[in-house]
Structures are given as C-alpha cells and as structure tokens.
Design an enzyme around this catalytic site. Structure first.
Site, PDB file in Angstrom:
ATOM      1  N   LYS A 193       0.041 103.481  82.570  1.00  0.00           N
ATOM      2  CA  LYS A 193       0.494 103.789  81.066  1.00  0.00           C
ATOM      3  C   LYS A 193       0.500 102.781  80.266  1.00  0.00           C
ATOM      4  O   LYS A 193       1.174 101.588  80.596  1.00  0.00           O
ATOM      5  CB  LYS A 193       1.602 104.581  81.274  1.00  0.00           C
ATOM      6  CG  LYS A 193       1.999 105.250  79.888  1.00  0.00           C
ATOM      7  CD  LYS A 193       2.910 106.224  80.167  1.00  0.00           C
ATOM      8  CE  LYS A 193       3.247 107.127  78.558  1.00  0.00           C
ATOM      9  NZ  LYS A 193       2.157 107.667  77.932  1.00  0.00           N
ATOM     10  N   HIS A 245       6.960 106.280  84.240  1.00  0.00           N
ATOM     11  CA  HIS A 245       5.482 106.702  84.434  1.00  0.00           C
ATOM     12  C   HIS A 245       4.831 105.848  85.402  1.00  0.00           C
ATOM     13  O   HIS A 245       5.425 105.024  85.694  1.00  0.00           O
ATOM     14  CB  HIS A 245       4.654 106.784  82.836  1.00  0.00           C
ATOM     15  CG  HIS A 245       5.259 107.988  82.123  1.00  0.00           C
ATOM     16  ND1 HIS A 245       6.372 107.984  81.433  1.00  0.00           N
ATOM     17  CD2 HIS A 245       4.571 109.154  81.925  1.00  0.00           C
ATOM     18  CE1 HIS A 245       6.252 109.233  80.744  1.00  0.00           C
ATOM     19  NE2 HIS A 245       5.282 109.976  80.935  1.00  0.00           N
TER      20      HIS A 245
END
Length: 268
Positions: free
Chosen positions: A158, A154
């Site tokens: 995050k 990600h």
C-alpha cells in the site's frame, strides 16, 4: 446498468470486473487502462479469471464513458480527477474508491459533482461505513476528556498513509465533535513529542505482509477505554460495495454523495 471499470487490469480493477459480472442488473460496458499498458486489447473477462466476455481493454475512456451509465474508479488521485471531468462531460455517475486524495483532488471532484452524481468513499464496505456512523455517534456523546486514536494496518504494497478508511473514520470522529479534522489531526509522532494535546485525533499506521485492512478507533479516558474495530478479510467486499453504489446512483441528481447516503446510515 452499463458500467465501465477503469484501471481494469489492476488488482482492484479485476475484482470490480468480477463484481459487475456477478451483480444482477449490471453489465460490463467497457474496461479501461492507461495508454501504453501491456493489457490493452486483452479480454477483460479472462483477466478477471472469468470466461471471455468480448470486452477488450481500451485506453479510450471518453468513448467508453459515452456508452455507459456509470464508471467504477479505484485508480490514482490524478487519474480520478481526469476521469471525473470525463464522467461529468458524459453525464454518467462516477463511483470513486480511490484513496490518497489531497485537497486539490477533492476540489476537482466537488466541481465535477455540480454536473453529475459522484459517490466517493475511502471504503465501500457496509461494515466500515457502519463503523464510521458509530464513531461519529460515540464522538458526539463523549467529551473531549476522551482521547481519540485511530490505528490501521495494511499490506506491505500500500502506497498511501494513513489509509483512506482511517481518514474516513477520523472525519467521522471530527464530525461528532463538530471540529475540522485538518486542525485536530496528528498523523506522526516521533522523538520527544511532549504530552498529548487535548482534543486532537491521532493516527497510527502499520504496514506488513498481506493484510487486507484492519482498523481500530480507540476512545481513551482516565481509567477506561472503548475500542471499535473492523477487519476486512476479502477485498471483494469493496468491489461489491462499489457496484451497489453504482446501482443506487441511477437517476440521482448531480452532487457529491457518500456510502452513508447509499446505505442510509445518516440517521445513526
């Protein structure tokens, strides 16, 4: 259907507002932010890049829930627990896309689900939930001589790891083998770890750049490997899935549901 978006000024919140705007049969009933937010009093439509919709951002979640049919929630674990109690009190469905939930948060959601419908998923997209169904099927078919590893990547911002989607896939793999993920999960490998323990389910986490979400489940045996993967290219698909879940929740009995229920994937 009258929908409330909580965390409405955040990145996902704005996408949810837009998804509600674009969905037939839905209307944005309220937009909620935390007390003290600089966005309080702002027009939720303008914040989402839409024409003004005369829905001003408020911090009064209880009043917002009282005039709605469902709430869309991609906030934080502690906030989600608080919203679950308010949604249960108001008797409205609670659609939860929040990740990073710990056992205490899940227990609170289960308690709230005795009073209202809660749909929770680590990922609201059709593709990921179909992938989870396939992982469950493959895991049940292959023996424990096949190792299972889940790799996810990600964007750099995050804050939780592994991702909610990776955990969702791990749970699917564990369900296929009829084992408890908590007992088989290996989330970190560092240093001299020794040989891989048979039957475990490993996780590897990558972070960097602007990656929306890449997930791969690897089934590895002696001499062959099977890989199932999903690549998310646009976060709007998560918001669209949440709205789909809200529409599905209308008239549902109290209980804790998943996107597999919404999408009819349990038969796979």
């Amino acid at each position: 259907m009258r929908l409330v978006v909580v965390g409405a000024a955040g990145r996902m919140g704005r996408m949810l507002v837009k998804a509600v705007h674009e969905a037939p049969g839905c209307v944005l009933a309220a937009a909620v932010e935390r007390p003290g937010s600089a966005m309080l009093g702002q027009d939720a439509g303008l914040l989402a890049g839409l024409p003004a919709n005369k829905v001003t951002v408020t911090d009064d979640a209880a009043s917002a829930f009282a005039a709605a049919d469902a709430v869309l929630d991609f906030t934080t674990p502690d906030s989600t627990v608080a919203f679950a109690a308010l949604a249960a009190q108001a008797g409205i469905a609670h659609i939860v896309g929040t990740t990073g939930l710990e056992p205490r948060h899940l227990a609170a959601l289960e308690a709230a689900a005795s009073r209202t419908a809660i749909i929770r998923s680590g990922n609201m997209s059709l593709g990921v939930n179909l992938l989870a169904a396939l992982v469950r099927k493959v895991s049940a078919t292959l023996g424990t001589d096949w190792d299972i590893e889940i790799v996810e990547m990600h964007h750099r911002m995050k804050v939780d790891a592994p991702s909610g989607t990776a955990v969702l896939l791990g749970e699917a793999a564990a369900q296929g083998r009829a084992v408890d993920l908590a007992e088989k999960r290996v989330a970190v490998r560092d240093g001299h770890t020794g040989a891989r323990e048979p039957g475990t389910i490993g996780f590897a986490t990558l972070r960097g750049g602007t990656v929306v979400g890449d997930h791969k489940v690897v089934f590895a045996s002696m001499g062959e490997r099977l890989e199932l993967s999903h690549i998310a290219e646009d976060r709007s698909l998560f918001a669209q899935g949440a709205v789909k879940a809200a529409l599905w929740s209308k008239g549902r009995a109290p209980g804790l549901y998943s996107m597999a229920d919404v999408l009819g994937l349990d038969a796979l």
